[in-house]
Design an enzyme around this catalytic site. Sequence first.
Site, PDB file in Angstrom:
ATOM      1  N   SER A   7      60.167  23.545  66.224  1.00 14.42           N
ATOM      2  CA  SER A   7      59.274  22.674  66.975  1.00 14.42           C
ATOM      3  C   SER A   7      57.770  23.040  67.132  1.00 14.42           C
ATOM      4  O   SER A   7      57.680  24.322  67.716  1.00 14.42           O
ATOM      5  CB  SER A   7      59.840  22.290  68.569  1.00 14.42           C
ATOM      6  OG  SER A   7      58.941  21.536  68.944  1.00 14.42           O
ATOM      7  N   HIS A  32      59.849  19.999  63.346  1.00 14.03           N
ATOM      8  CA  HIS A  32      60.249  19.182  64.381  1.00 14.03           C
ATOM      9  C   HIS A  32      58.953  18.768  65.227  1.00 14.03           C
ATOM     10  O   HIS A  32      58.323  19.794  65.726  1.00 14.03           O
ATOM     11  CB  HIS A  32      61.158  19.776  65.189  1.00 14.03           C
ATOM     12  CG  HIS A  32      61.622  19.041  66.453  1.00 14.03           C
ATOM     13  ND1 HIS A  32      62.610  17.861  66.228  1.00 14.03           N
ATOM     14  CD2 HIS A  32      61.317  18.772  67.913  1.00 14.03           C
ATOM     15  CE1 HIS A  32      62.873  17.234  67.400  1.00 14.03           C
ATOM     16  NE2 HIS A  32      61.929  17.998  68.203  1.00 14.03           N
ATOM     17  N   ASP A  34      57.220  16.894  68.597  1.00 12.73           N
ATOM     18  CA  ASP A  34      57.274  16.095  69.547  1.00 12.73           C
ATOM     19  C   ASP A  34      56.091  15.417  70.001  1.00 12.73           C
ATOM     20  O   ASP A  34      55.045  15.843  70.222  1.00 12.73           O
ATOM     21  CB  ASP A  34      57.394  17.280  70.931  1.00 12.73           C
ATOM     22  CG  ASP A  34      58.849  18.207  70.681  1.00 12.73           C
ATOM     23  OD1 ASP A  34      59.928  17.333  70.509  1.00 12.73           O
ATOM     24  OD2 ASP A  34      58.901  19.341  70.554  1.00 12.73           O
ATOM     25  N   MET A  36      54.477  12.709  72.472  1.00 12.70           N
ATOM     26  CA  MET A  36      54.531  12.241  73.665  1.00 12.70           C
ATOM     27  C   MET A  36      53.251  11.701  74.239  1.00 12.70           C
ATOM     28  O   MET A  36      52.288  11.843  73.542  1.00 12.70           O
ATOM     29  CB  MET A  36      54.605  13.804  74.547  1.00 12.70           C
ATOM     30  CG  MET A  36      55.650  14.654  74.221  1.00 12.70           C
ATOM     31  SD  MET A  36      55.761  16.100  75.478  1.00 12.70           S
ATOM     32  CE  MET A  36      56.443  17.252  74.275  1.00 12.70           C
ATOM     33  N   HIS A  66      60.287  13.420  66.914  1.00 17.30           N
ATOM     34  CA  HIS A  66      60.860  13.200  68.303  1.00 17.30           C
ATOM     35  C   HIS A  66      60.010  12.318  68.918  1.00 17.30           C
ATOM     36  O   HIS A  66      59.167  12.915  69.770  1.00 17.30           O
ATOM     37  CB  HIS A  66      61.584  14.152  68.862  1.00 17.30           C
ATOM     38  CG  HIS A  66      62.109  14.443  70.471  1.00 17.30           C
ATOM     39  ND1 HIS A  66      62.086  15.430  71.277  1.00 17.30           N
ATOM     40  CD2 HIS A  66      62.350  13.280  71.083  1.00 17.30           C
ATOM     41  CE1 HIS A  66      62.819  14.839  72.163  1.00 17.30           C
ATOM     42  NE2 HIS A  66      62.920  13.681  72.476  1.00 17.30           N
ATOM     43  N   MET A  68      58.937  10.912  72.306  1.00 20.59           N
ATOM     44  CA  MET A  68      58.917  10.836  73.942  1.00 20.59           C
ATOM     45  C   MET A  68      57.907   9.663  74.435  1.00 20.59           C
ATOM     46  O   MET A  68      56.758  10.041  75.037  1.00 20.59           O
ATOM     47  CB  MET A  68      58.761  11.989  74.729  1.00 20.59           C
ATOM     48  CG  MET A  68      60.193  12.930  74.282  1.00 20.59           C
ATOM     49  SD  MET A  68      59.721  14.842  74.918  1.00 20.59           S
ATOM     50  CE  MET A  68      59.354  15.076  73.136  1.00 20.59           C
ATOM     51  N   MET A 140      69.400  16.360  74.369  1.00 26.72           N
ATOM     52  CA  MET A 140      68.313  17.212  75.149  1.00 26.72           C
ATOM     53  C   MET A 140      69.091  18.179  75.938  1.00 26.72           C
ATOM     54  O   MET A 140      69.900  17.716  76.824  1.00 26.72           O
ATOM     55  CB  MET A 140      67.449  16.290  75.923  1.00 26.72           C
ATOM     56  CG  MET A 140      66.483  15.372  75.195  1.00 26.72           C
ATOM     57  SD  MET A 140      65.471  16.445  73.782  1.00 26.72           S
ATOM     58  CE  MET A 140      64.472  17.527  75.076  1.00 26.72           C
ATOM     59  N   ASP A 174      68.155  20.170  71.561  1.00 22.73           N
ATOM     60  CA  ASP A 174      66.663  20.679  71.726  1.00 22.73           C
ATOM     61  C   ASP A 174      66.596  20.929  73.225  1.00 22.73           C
ATOM     62  O   ASP A 174      66.869  20.311  74.017  1.00 22.73           O
ATOM     63  CB  ASP A 174      66.095  19.455  71.443  1.00 22.73           C
ATOM     64  CG  ASP A 174      64.407  19.787  71.327  1.00 22.73           C
ATOM     65  OD1 ASP A 174      63.983  20.670  71.635  1.00 22.73           O
ATOM     66  OD2 ASP A 174      63.674  18.831  71.210  1.00 22.73           O
ATOM     67  N   GLY A 175      65.956  22.197  73.265  1.00 23.61           N
ATOM     68  CA  GLY A 175      65.612  22.591  74.613  1.00 23.61           C
ATOM     69  C   GLY A 175      66.440  24.173  75.118  1.00 23.61           C
ATOM     70  O   GLY A 175      67.556  23.987  75.249  1.00 23.61           O
ATOM     71  N   GLY A 176      65.326  25.057  75.239  1.00 22.97           N
ATOM     72  CA  GLY A 176      65.907  26.490  75.599  1.00 22.97           C
ATOM     73  C   GLY A 176      66.951  27.232  74.425  1.00 22.97           C
ATOM     74  O   GLY A 176      67.511  27.788  74.950  1.00 22.97           O
ATOM     75  N   SER A 197      59.764  27.830  71.629  1.00 27.88           N
ATOM     76  CA  SER A 197      59.234  28.963  72.206  1.00 27.88           C
ATOM     77  C   SER A 197      60.079  30.395  71.613  1.00 27.88           C
ATOM     78  O   SER A 197      59.515  31.243  71.646  1.00 27.88           O
ATOM     79  CB  SER A 197      59.111  29.124  73.886  1.00 27.88           C
ATOM     80  OG  SER A 197      60.153  28.911  74.225  1.00 27.88           O
TER      81      SER A 197
END
Length: 223
Positions: A7, A32, A34, A36, A66, A68, A140, A174-176, A197
């Site tokens: 991402s 990816h 994001d 927003m 993606h 949002m 998510m 996706d996430g963490g 990250s």
Amino acid sequence: LPRRRPSLLSCDLANIARDAEEMISLGADWLHMDIMDGHFVPNLSFGPPVIASLRKANKDAYIDCHLMVTEPAKWVGPLEKAGATSMTFHVESVMPEGGAKALISNIKEAGMKVGLVIKPGTPVDAIYEYANDIDLVLIMTVEPGFSGQKFMPGMMQKVETLRERYPGLNIQVDGGLSPSTVDEASKAGANVIVAASAIFGSDDRGGVIKALRESVEKYGNGK
């Protein structure tokens, strides 16, 4: 197939094309993005002009968007023009006339792949009536809107349920996600791993990408 999707939300935004090229050279399958709108989620990020610039810099990359955003239907035309490869939208967002099925059809008619995504608080059965019409489902594993959040292992039940019902479906998480959490997702049935990250914050970005892929391959859900 197992897919690794860095991402770019966590990349050096002043050098997004450079970082995207590095990710591909290190073995990333898709990029990816994001997107927003500051309304559906409080953060603002990329829009079609950034996608268009990234496409100009890399004509062959698979650019996975993606969304949002509150009204995803308004973004189909601009993203098509910008050169997006796929568009994934939230079932919780405002749907156009004809509902999610109409939006799925519009995205396909625009020549893009289509995915559906659900927030942590949305039941997995919200996906069922659309599952046979889409290219991927995104579960998510954090609340959408910001990078660097902690992985929510309780979301793996949704992945397990989807994998059991739809053996051939691309299931993205996706996430963490990182080398320390990816095995849990892979074992549950995820074959598409998004990380931000964990990759861009590492001194060994290639090693992180390799670890994500090996996890999916080891547990067989990417086959």
